[in-house]
Design an enzyme around this catalytic site. Structure first.
Site, PDB file in Angstrom:
ATOM      1  N   ASP A  67      17.403 -11.056  -3.323  1.00  0.00           N
ATOM      2  CA  ASP A  67      16.719  -9.922  -3.931  1.00  0.00           C
ATOM      3  C   ASP A  67      15.194 -10.086  -3.789  1.00  0.00           C
ATOM      4  O   ASP A  67      14.650 -11.133  -4.142  1.00  0.00           O
ATOM      5  CB  ASP A  67      17.142  -9.864  -5.407  1.00  0.00           C
ATOM      6  CG  ASP A  67      16.422  -8.796  -6.208  1.00  0.00           C
ATOM      7  OD1 ASP A  67      15.814  -7.907  -5.601  1.00  0.00           O
ATOM      8  OD2 ASP A  67      16.475  -8.876  -7.451  1.00  0.00           O
ATOM      9  N   GLY A  93      13.406   6.332  -1.675  1.00  0.00           N
ATOM     10  CA  GLY A  93      13.783   7.726  -1.846  1.00  0.00           C
ATOM     11  C   GLY A  93      15.262   8.040  -1.807  1.00  0.00           C
ATOM     12  O   GLY A  93      15.653   9.217  -1.843  1.00  0.00           O
ATOM     13  N   ARG A 152      18.533  -5.622  -0.533  1.00  0.00           N
ATOM     14  CA  ARG A 152      18.596  -4.212  -0.911  1.00  0.00           C
ATOM     15  C   ARG A 152      17.849  -3.351   0.113  1.00  0.00           C
ATOM     16  O   ARG A 152      17.125  -2.422  -0.239  1.00  0.00           O
ATOM     17  CB  ARG A 152      18.013  -4.023  -2.316  1.00  0.00           C
ATOM     18  CG  ARG A 152      18.727  -4.874  -3.366  1.00  0.00           C
ATOM     19  CD  ARG A 152      18.039  -4.865  -4.724  1.00  0.00           C
ATOM     20  NE  ARG A 152      18.752  -5.739  -5.668  1.00  0.00           N
ATOM     21  CZ  ARG A 152      18.409  -5.906  -6.946  1.00  0.00           C
ATOM     22  NH1 ARG A 152      17.351  -5.260  -7.426  1.00  0.00           N
ATOM     23  NH2 ARG A 152      19.109  -6.711  -7.728  1.00  0.00           N
ATOM     24  N   HIS A 187      24.335  -6.663  -4.581  1.00  0.00           N
ATOM     25  CA  HIS A 187      22.900  -6.503  -4.777  1.00  0.00           C
ATOM     26  C   HIS A 187      22.270  -7.712  -5.455  1.00  0.00           C
ATOM     27  O   HIS A 187      21.041  -7.792  -5.568  1.00  0.00           O
ATOM     28  CB  HIS A 187      22.630  -5.245  -5.619  1.00  0.00           C
ATOM     29  CG  HIS A 187      23.161  -5.347  -7.015  1.00  0.00           C
ATOM     30  ND1 HIS A 187      24.503  -5.214  -7.314  1.00  0.00           N
ATOM     31  CD2 HIS A 187      22.546  -5.586  -8.192  1.00  0.00           C
ATOM     32  CE1 HIS A 187      24.677  -5.357  -8.613  1.00  0.00           C
ATOM     33  NE2 HIS A 187      23.518  -5.575  -9.171  1.00  0.00           N
ATOM     34  N   ASP A 188      23.088  -8.663  -5.923  1.00  0.00           N
ATOM     35  CA  ASP A 188      22.600  -9.854  -6.619  1.00  0.00           C
ATOM     36  C   ASP A 188      22.727 -11.133  -5.796  1.00  0.00           C
ATOM     37  O   ASP A 188      22.468 -12.225  -6.320  1.00  0.00           O
ATOM     38  CB  ASP A 188      23.354 -10.037  -7.937  1.00  0.00           C
ATOM     39  CG  ASP A 188      22.859  -9.095  -9.022  1.00  0.00           C
ATOM     40  OD1 ASP A 188      21.657  -8.768  -9.025  1.00  0.00           O
ATOM     41  OD2 ASP A 188      23.669  -8.684  -9.866  1.00  0.00           O
ATOM     42  N   ASP A 194      27.298  -4.649 -16.926  1.00  0.00           N
ATOM     43  CA  ASP A 194      26.224  -5.552 -16.549  1.00  0.00           C
ATOM     44  C   ASP A 194      26.030  -6.640 -17.608  1.00  0.00           C
ATOM     45  O   ASP A 194      26.080  -6.374 -18.812  1.00  0.00           O
ATOM     46  CB  ASP A 194      24.930  -4.750 -16.375  1.00  0.00           C
ATOM     47  CG  ASP A 194      23.792  -5.573 -15.843  1.00  0.00           C
ATOM     48  OD1 ASP A 194      23.950  -6.154 -14.750  1.00  0.00           O
ATOM     49  OD2 ASP A 194      22.750  -5.648 -16.513  1.00  0.00           O
ATOM     50  N   GLU A 223      30.790  -8.012 -15.408  1.00  0.00           N
ATOM     51  CA  GLU A 223      29.999  -8.896 -14.554  1.00  0.00           C
ATOM     52  C   GLU A 223      29.988 -10.266 -15.213  1.00  0.00           C
ATOM     53  O   GLU A 223      29.271 -10.512 -16.180  1.00  0.00           O
ATOM     54  CB  GLU A 223      28.559  -8.394 -14.386  1.00  0.00           C
ATOM     55  CG  GLU A 223      27.775  -9.289 -13.429  1.00  0.00           C
ATOM     56  CD  GLU A 223      26.266  -9.228 -13.604  1.00  0.00           C
ATOM     57  OE1 GLU A 223      25.562  -9.746 -12.723  1.00  0.00           O
ATOM     58  OE2 GLU A 223      25.802  -8.691 -14.625  1.00  0.00           O
TER      59      GLU A 223
END
Length: 571
Positions: free
Chosen positions: A466, A171, A470, A421-422, A326, A355
């Site tokens: 991942d 959320g 996250r 995040h990767d 990206d 990236e």
């Protein structure tokens, strides 16, 4: 002298203009060669036969195999020709396009000198000024903060703080980020990098179905406009994630191709082998192996125009400050050259960060990206702090070699990161050792380029690969390590120092310590890092700018200290 170790390439990271009358030259040699001195002999290409200038080059960087000599020339004429003069073991030699020679015939120099024929203003890679002092904070939007409670949250399928799964929704939204801007500013942050915010069915939003609409889970376009306005009011820049290599299968254009096949006007927007897209067997190009993320044909002028319009519209309508690109290394150079022209025309100081996890020099010549997410820096830090693959000397050599991949301008516009995040979270990679995390953060802050802190690092937040990396941000302050957070904030605030924005850098190892020095005419900042399992003696060298584990003339295991020395200004 090992001739095979010598390298110079004109119009590259070994020879590049920084202004219309300034050029940086580098010469690589075998690190083991005993060289007494290196000089560059130069003039404009129409005069070097009869008159010449000479400047000594400084040995600045070393890695395991090579050493690099460097100098900056200030020119009166933008047409440069040059050769190198070396003295090794008392023997003089010259290095030109023909290689090493014991003598050099300047009367015939026009055949084989190195040259930068003319410094054209358009060919100079201009720095984005604000990147020199930038401190980035990467936010995975879905997990940072929920700011709007009255929204339709039927999609939420996990409690805040639970461990996420690939299809978890917690959320988080844009109003949540806006509400926490004062907190973010208080960390010493002045730039945000947001993972994708556009319409998508996933939690990560890297499969976009509408590039002009903010995803309803995150808010509205008006919410985003307010976020940018509020961030700018606090001196915080906003950089968005551009997913232009591929899209969602729900993109209207791809859906049209699914229905009409070759008869669709969008058939050539994608790379399809056959009359229409088929998943079994897969007959169209996709991101990785994801059949729901078809790859764009970015060589198609109509696709180019579609994506360029997207890029420019978010600049002109919402005043964003940059794009992170990206999967940028899978998109053609041709497209990125067009992209740069259009973006820089819309906003000259809009930063472009690719990236690319590897040596990206072909993209970093000033006609495509400004910098990249510096995952090579990440790996070097992991090798030193987590994996034990490098000792202090090897770490210094590796970081030096990374700097020599690119020009000074590019190095100052790199996005340096410990995790994202990767990747696994760095804190987890070092076994939950806060001291090691702080030491690595000190290196990141001191290294040329913009440090990028992944949200939650300041807590610190754990996380494996991942989707575990996250996790939701923990807003319960009773769970925070306040002492650790203050030390991290002190490091991030150091980026306000001019020395860290424009100063030179030297790195080496001494007495088991990794040593990184930044300096200019006003003074110097020197970082010492101890990866040993014992305290090491280290006499104070000036006022302490930041430290962890240093005291009474000793630097403890996994500790670091940064000393500040200023040079009094002449009256």
């Amino acid at each position: 002298m090992n001739e095979q170790g010598i390298l110079h390439i004109p119009d590259s990271q070994y020879c590049f203009p920084v202004s219309e009358r300034e050029v940086v030259l580098r010469l690589r040699t075998d690190r083991r060669d005993s060289i007494d001195g290196v000089w560059v002999v130069y003039e404009n290409k129409y005069a070097i036969q009869t008159r010449r200038l000479s400047g000594r080059m400084e040995r600045k960087y070393e890695d395991r195999l090579f050493a690099w000599y460097e100098t900056k020339l200030e020119l009166e004429d933008p047409r440069l020709s040059y050769v190198f003069r070396l003295i090794a073991n008392g023997k003089e030699q010259y290095y030109s396009e023909d290689g090493l020679s014991e003598t050099y015939n300047f009367s015939l120099a026009y055949f084989n000198f190195f040259q930068l024929p003319f410094i054209n203003s358009a060919d100079i890679h201009r720095e984005v000024p604000w990147m020199r002092s930038a401190v980035f904070y990467e936010i995975f939007v879905e997990r940072f903060c929920r700011g709007r409670n009255e929204k339709n949250d039927g999609y939420v399928n996990m409690k805040w703080g639970e461990k996420p799964h690939p299809k978890s929704f917690a959320g988080g939204d844009l109003p949540g980020i806006t509400q926490k801007l004062d907190y973010i500013k208080g960390l010493g942050v002045n730039a945000l990098y947001l993972t994708p915010v556009f319409q998508s069915i996933s939690n990560h939003k890297y499969d976009i179905s509408d590039y002009h609409a903010i995803d309803a889970d995150f808010g509205t376009n008006a919410d985003f406009a307010r976020l940018v306005e509020e961030a700018h009011g606090r001196g915080i820049r906003v950089v968005l994630d551009a997913v232009f290599n591929h899209c969602s299968e729900n993109l209207a254009q791809f859906q049209d191709v699914i229905r009409k096949g070759r008869q669709s006007p969008y058939y050539d927007w994608f790379l399809i082998r056959g009359d229409k897209p088929e998943k079994s067997p897969l007959n169209y190009e996709v991101f990785a192996y994801c059949d729901y993320m078809p790859k764009f044909n970015t060589s198609n002028p109509k696709v180019q125009e579609f994506l360029l319009e997207v890029a420019v519209s978010w600049i002109t309508e919402y005043n964003i400050d940059g794009w992170r690109l990206d999967v940028s290394d899978e998109v053609s150079h041709d497209f990125w050259r067009l992209f740069r022209k259009r973006v820089k025309e819309a906003k000259p100081d809009c930063v472009i960060i690719g990236e690319n996890w590897h040596d990206a020099r072909p993209f970093l010549q000033g006609d495509q990206y400004d910098g990249i997410m510096n995952y090579a820096f990440t790996k070097a830090c992991l090798d030193y702090y987590a994996f034990g693959n490098l000792d202090a000397e090897g770490f210094a050599q590796k970081l030096s070699a990374l700097l020599m991949r690119n020009t000074d301008q590019v190095n100052r516009m790199m996005l340096n990161l410990l995790d994202s995040h990767d990747t696994d979270r760095f804190y987890t990679s070092v076994g939950g050792d806060r001291d090691r995390l702080l030491s690595a953060a000190a290196v990141m802050v001191m290294f040329p380029g913009a440090p990028c802190v992944y949200y939650g690092t300041e807590l610190p937040l754990e996380g494996g690969y991942d989707p575990d990396n996250r996790r939701c941000f923990d807003w319960e302050q009773a769970h925070w390590d306040a002492a650790y957070m203050e030390k991290l904030k002190a490091l991030m605030e150091l980026r306000e120092e001019r020395i860290l924005q424009t100063g030179e850098i030297r790195m080496h190892a001494g007495n088991g310590l990794f040593i990184l020095k930044r300096f200019d005419r006003s003074g110097e900042l020197t970082l010492y890092c101890n990866r040993r399992d014992e305290s090491l003696p280290l006499a104070a060298e000036g006022p302490i700018a930041a430290q962890n584990g240093y005291g009474r003339g000793k630097i403890g295991p996994e500790g670091f200290v940064i000393f500040r020395n200023r040079i009094p200004e002449e009256e």
